[in-house]
Motif scaffolding. Structure first.
Motif, mmCIF file in Angstrom:
data_model
loop_
_atom_site.group_PDB
_atom_site.id
_atom_site.type_symbol
_atom_site.label_atom_id
_atom_site.label_comp_id
_atom_site.label_asym_id
_atom_site.label_seq_id
_atom_site.Cartn_x
_atom_site.Cartn_y
_atom_site.Cartn_z
ATOM 1 N N THR A 73 15.755 -31.246 44.184
ATOM 2 C CA THR A 73 16.705 -32.299 44.503
ATOM 3 C C THR A 73 17.806 -31.843 45.450
ATOM 4 O O THR A 73 18.339 -32.642 46.212
ATOM 5 C CB THR A 73 17.356 -32.841 43.223
ATOM 6 N N GLN A 74 18.174 -30.537 45.406
ATOM 7 C CA GLN A 74 19.270 -30.040 46.236
ATOM 8 C C GLN A 74 18.967 -28.636 46.743
ATOM 9 O O GLN A 74 18.253 -27.866 46.091
ATOM 10 C CB GLN A 74 20.579 -30.003 45.438
ATOM 11 N N VAL A 75 19.536 -28.317 47.908
ATOM 12 C CA VAL A 75 19.397 -26.972 48.450
ATOM 13 C C VAL A 75 20.671 -26.614 49.211
ATOM 14 O O VAL A 75 21.290 -27.471 49.853
ATOM 15 C CB VAL A 75 18.159 -26.865 49.376
ATOM 16 N N GLY A 81 22.467 -16.202 49.810
ATOM 17 C CA GLY A 81 21.080 -16.544 49.524
ATOM 18 C C GLY A 81 20.842 -18.035 49.620
ATOM 19 O O GLY A 81 21.617 -18.777 50.238
ATOM 20 N N VAL A 82 19.782 -18.476 48.977
ATOM 21 C CA VAL A 82 19.409 -19.886 48.964
ATOM 22 C C VAL A 82 19.501 -20.378 47.523
ATOM 23 O O VAL A 82 18.867 -19.811 46.621
ATOM 24 C CB VAL A 82 17.985 -20.106 49.513
ATOM 25 N N PHE A 83 20.271 -21.434 47.312
ATOM 26 C CA PHE A 83 20.439 -22.020 45.990
ATOM 27 C C PHE A 83 19.638 -23.320 45.923
ATOM 28 O O PHE A 83 19.736 -24.164 46.812
ATOM 29 C CB PHE A 83 21.913 -22.280 45.696
ATOM 30 N N ILE A 84 18.860 -23.456 44.862
ATOM 31 C CA ILE A 84 17.929 -24.574 44.733
ATOM 32 C C ILE A 84 18.214 -25.313 43.428
ATOM 33 O O ILE A 84 18.330 -24.702 42.366
ATOM 34 C CB ILE A 84 16.464 -24.077 44.727
ATOM 35 N N GLY A 85 18.326 -26.634 43.501
ATOM 36 C CA GLY A 85 18.503 -27.478 42.327
ATOM 37 C C GLY A 85 17.274 -28.328 42.080
ATOM 38 O O GLY A 85 16.620 -28.781 43.024
#
Length: 466
Positions: A73-75, A81-85
């Motif tokens: 749903t989110q990035v 780094g890369v945060f992923i939801g």
């Protein structure tokens, strides 16, 4: 290069010493690679058949490749780094090729989905808005913050840094002020303002812009004001609002595309101007460029010399796993797209228009119940062969099977007819000469080379001169 143990490596510029070479098909033994005229790649394997990749520079990560879930749903991408939801209570961080998962520990909120991930550059903190509560990523865990005397949650949609300190939080219950430890203003109290707010943005004049379910609102000096009656653009649900250093304000609408407000004047960019969809989920301002996450792929708007935009749409034909893009982030020339089928990462420089003109071939012609020899032109038809079917096929691999054609029958009409079908039928053709012409559209919307065939419908004997 494909080693015998499996997979295939992509070395840029022939540099075989590159330690960052992309590896595809990790556990598949690849036997050959072929690049077609559309710049797509075909891979044959020893055990698993043939694979097609529209763009090898698009990397897709999903549950099969190690993520907790494919529905993202989110990035957010930055120096950490890369945060992923996801659509459940978890945030992942990819850093130095390692995956770290941060689950929400509360059993109830584990079922919530991630609505916003925000990096506060002043404090270097990561804030997470879920469908129930606000969280801070702190020492490897998600710490939640609640509104005093509200047991059900704050229902945050987005959080931003406020100009006078603290944060503004858009929520399903209006807009709230948060000082980093507790909520200090709650607009729903005393029914001051209780609209569902999807996005919040503060401009250079300290005016708060609210993208709400019933349109755009402003908040200044303690007064909430609806703008829905001032313009049709402000009456639409608005998913995201951002501003730049020039105090231009951009609105992502649900149905009217992108709106830019500058010095009181509005400028719309919609499907009429070439944007893939008028339903926009998120905006990212990247220097002079604008990136849009839409319901029909990613849209890249590049500013031209006269103040307008060059529109480049990016979709499944380029390498996205789906056109349903919920969020987008841009960092160090790389674009990160959150989709319902995983995270897609690509370099801006790898995007190029498909300039290949597809070919079309007329396969057969059927008159009544009889096949007609199409190798001899013009095709001679009797006057009573008045039911004609023409079959054709186009080759445009990046269309991924969703072909679009146009045809016309000169002598009957010069106007093109668009269709998704691979055949067309004509009835009751009068005696005379005709030319049937057909073309295929490529993934960028450009029409290819024509194939044509000449037809000659004979006159009945009673109309002939003796």
């Amino acid at each position: 290069m494909a080693p015998i143990e499996g997979g295939v490596y992509l070395f840029k510029n022939g540099d075989f010493s590159d330690s960052n070479a992309i590896k595809l098909f990790e556990n598949t033994r690849i036997s050959s690679v072929f690049q077609d005229k559309e710049k797509g790649h075909w891979f044959t394997s020893l055990d698993d058949g043939v694979f097609y990749c529209p763009n090898v520079n698009f990397l897709n990560y999903n549950k099969e490749s190690g993520l907790p879930e494919s529905r993202i749903t989110q990035v957010l991408a930055n120096g950490n780094g890369v945060f992923i939801g996801y659509d459940f209570g978890m945030v992942s961080q990819i850093v130095n090729s390692s995956l770290i998962n941060y689950p929400i520990e509360n059993d109830i909120t584990q079922r919530s989905f991630i609505q916003n991930i925000y990096f506060d550059s002043l404090s270097s903190k990561i804030w997470v808005c879920t469908s129930i509560d606000l969280y801070l990523l702190d020492n490897g865990r998600l710490k939640d913050f609640k509104i005093d005397n509200v047991a059900t949650g704050s229902f945050p949609r987005q959080i931003i840094r406020a100009s006078d300190g603290g944060y503004w939080v858009a929520s399903s219950w209006g807009v709230n002020k948060f000082d980093g430890e507790k909520f200090t203003f709650f607009s729903r109290r005393n029914d001051v303002f209780n609209q569902t707010v999807y996005s919040v943005c503060e401009d250079a004049n300290n005016t708060l812009w609210l993208g709400a379910k019933d349109g755009v609102w402003t908040y200044k000096d303690g007064i909430f004001k609806s703008l829905s009656e001032t313009s049709i653009f402000f009456s639409q649900p608005t998913n995201h609002i951002v501003t730049n250093k020039n105090n231009e304000i951009y609105f992502a609408t649900r149905g009217l595309g992108l709106l830019r407000l500058k010095s009181g004047s509005g400028f719309q960019v919609s499907q009429i101007e070439g944007v893939a969809s008028n339903y926009i989920n998120k905006i990212v301002l990247d220097s002079n460029d604008i990136w849009l996450a839409t319901s029909n792929g990613v849209c890249w708007l590049q500013m031209n010399d006269v103040g307008g935009f060059i529109v480049q749409n990016i979709n499944k034909s380029h390498g996205l796993p789906t056109n349903d893009v919920s969020s987008i982030s841009v960092y160090n020339n790389k674009v990160y797209a959150a989709t319902s089928k995983g995270l897609t990462v690509f370099d801006k420089e790898s995007i190029a228009k498909n300039l290949c003109k597809p070919t079309t071939q007329i396969v057969s012609v059927n008159a009544g119940s009889m096949d007609v020899n199409i190798n001899s032109e013009p095709i001679a038809l009797a006057y009573n062969q008045d039911y004609l079917t023409i079959n054709f096929i186009g080759l445009a691999y990046k269309n991924l099977g969703k072909m679009r054609y146009r045809y016309r029958l000169l002598g009957l009409d010069s106007i093109w007819v668009n269709t998704n079908s691979t055949y067309t039928t004509f009835t009751g053709l009068k005696s005379g000469a005709y030319t049937f012409e057909v073309q295929t559209q490529n993934s960028e919307g450009s029409w290819g080379y024509s194939d044509s065939i000449e037809l000659n419908v004979a006159y009945p004997f009673w109309q002939k001169y003796w």
